[in-house]
Design an enzyme around this catalytic site. Structure first.
Site, short mmCIF file in Angstrom:
data_model
loop_
_atom_site.label_atom_id
_atom_site.label_comp_id
_atom_site.label_asym_id
_atom_site.label_seq_id
_atom_site.Cartn_x
_atom_site.Cartn_y
_atom_site.Cartn_z
N HIS A 1 -17.96 -18.30 -7.86
CA HIS A 1 -18.91 -18.40 -8.98
C HIS A 1 -20.22 -18.99 -8.48
O HIS A 1 -20.30 -19.63 -7.42
CB HIS A 1 -18.35 -19.22 -10.13
CG HIS A 1 -18.21 -20.69 -9.87
ND1 HIS A 1 -19.24 -21.59 -10.05
CD2 HIS A 1 -17.15 -21.44 -9.44
CE1 HIS A 1 -18.82 -22.81 -9.76
NE2 HIS A 1 -17.57 -22.75 -9.38
N CYS B 1 -13.54 -24.43 -5.69
CA CYS B 1 -14.08 -23.09 -5.86
C CYS B 1 -14.97 -22.71 -4.67
O CYS B 1 -15.39 -23.57 -3.90
CB CYS B 1 -14.89 -23.00 -7.15
SG CYS B 1 -13.86 -22.99 -8.64
#
Length: 231
Positions: A186, A201
């Site tokens: 992301h 992430c």
């Protein structure tokens, strides 16, 4: 980030209790960090990276150049000291640049899976390939910090949410493509070299995240390997 917000609420509560005393003083704006005169252990390496005269001695202009680099990439304290964190970022940039357009030269990311997103934790690089053909990248990424490492192995994208907001940290995660539990590709509004890293992430610039969103789909493979420096 959620923890920081909660602490902020507590701090405001305490301030409220002492407000009558606080009113007696005038708040002053935070002062910018001043430049250090100390010569850092990586002075020569940092000078060379920044295109400065390499004499291994700190100068006012050296300090300002180092400080500008630190502020650009969120390295703290941003006092222009040529220490291990600053040099570590620069050294990683050099290694990333040396890869060129052959990120899978060592053949560690599978070439028998068709389209696959590869993540090299050691070099903090990611790319998309189809067999032996490079489709996109390599691009710098920001993966999990110590204690929140991005998990290695072969995975698959199983859920995509273009406007995702983390329920754990209450922060936006645009162009999220989840591949392992709560870990996803992301975008973030940070430098890809901002230490110490994410909460697991694979952070990307908005440009990269948009490109990954357009090139990948649910069911596509993701392969994560290596070890992030400092973890």
């Amino acid at each position: 980030m959620g923890v920081i917000r909660r602490r902020g609420v507590v701090a405001l509560g305490v301030t409220g209790l002492v407000a009558p005393l606080a009113l007696a003083f005038t708040a002053t704006p935070a002062q910018a960090a001043s430049c250090t005169t100390r010569t850092g252990p990586y002075q020569k390496q940092v000078e060379k990276f920044l295109g400065r005269p390499v004499d291994g001695k700190q100068s006012a202009t050296d300090c300002k150049a180092i400080q500008a680099f630190q502020r650009k990439h969120g390295i703290t304290p941003d006092i222009g000291y040529a220490g291990p964190v600053t040099w570590g970022v620069m050294d990683l940039m050099n290694k990333q640049k040396a890869v060129g357009n052959k990120p899978n030269k060592d053949g560690k990311c599978p070439v028998n899976k068709g389209r696959i997103a590869c993540v090299n934790l050691t070099l903090q690089l990611s790319w998309i390939q189809d067999g032996n053909r490079l489709v996109y990248g390599p691009v710098p990424v920001r993966t999990g910090r110590d204690g929140y490492e991005t998990r290695t192995g072969l995975k698959k994208i199983y859920w995509r949410d273009i406007d995702h907001v983390s329920t754990l940290y209450n922060v936006p995660m645009p162009y999220s493509q989840f591949f392992d539990g709560g870990q996803a590709f992301h975008s973030v509004g940070l430098s890809m070299w901002n230490p110490p890293g994410s909460h697991g992430c694979v952070n990307m610039t908005t440009t990269t995240a948009k490109k990954y969103w357009s090139l990948l789909k649910n069911g596509d493979d993701v392969f994560v390997y290596g070890r992030k420096p400092g973890t």
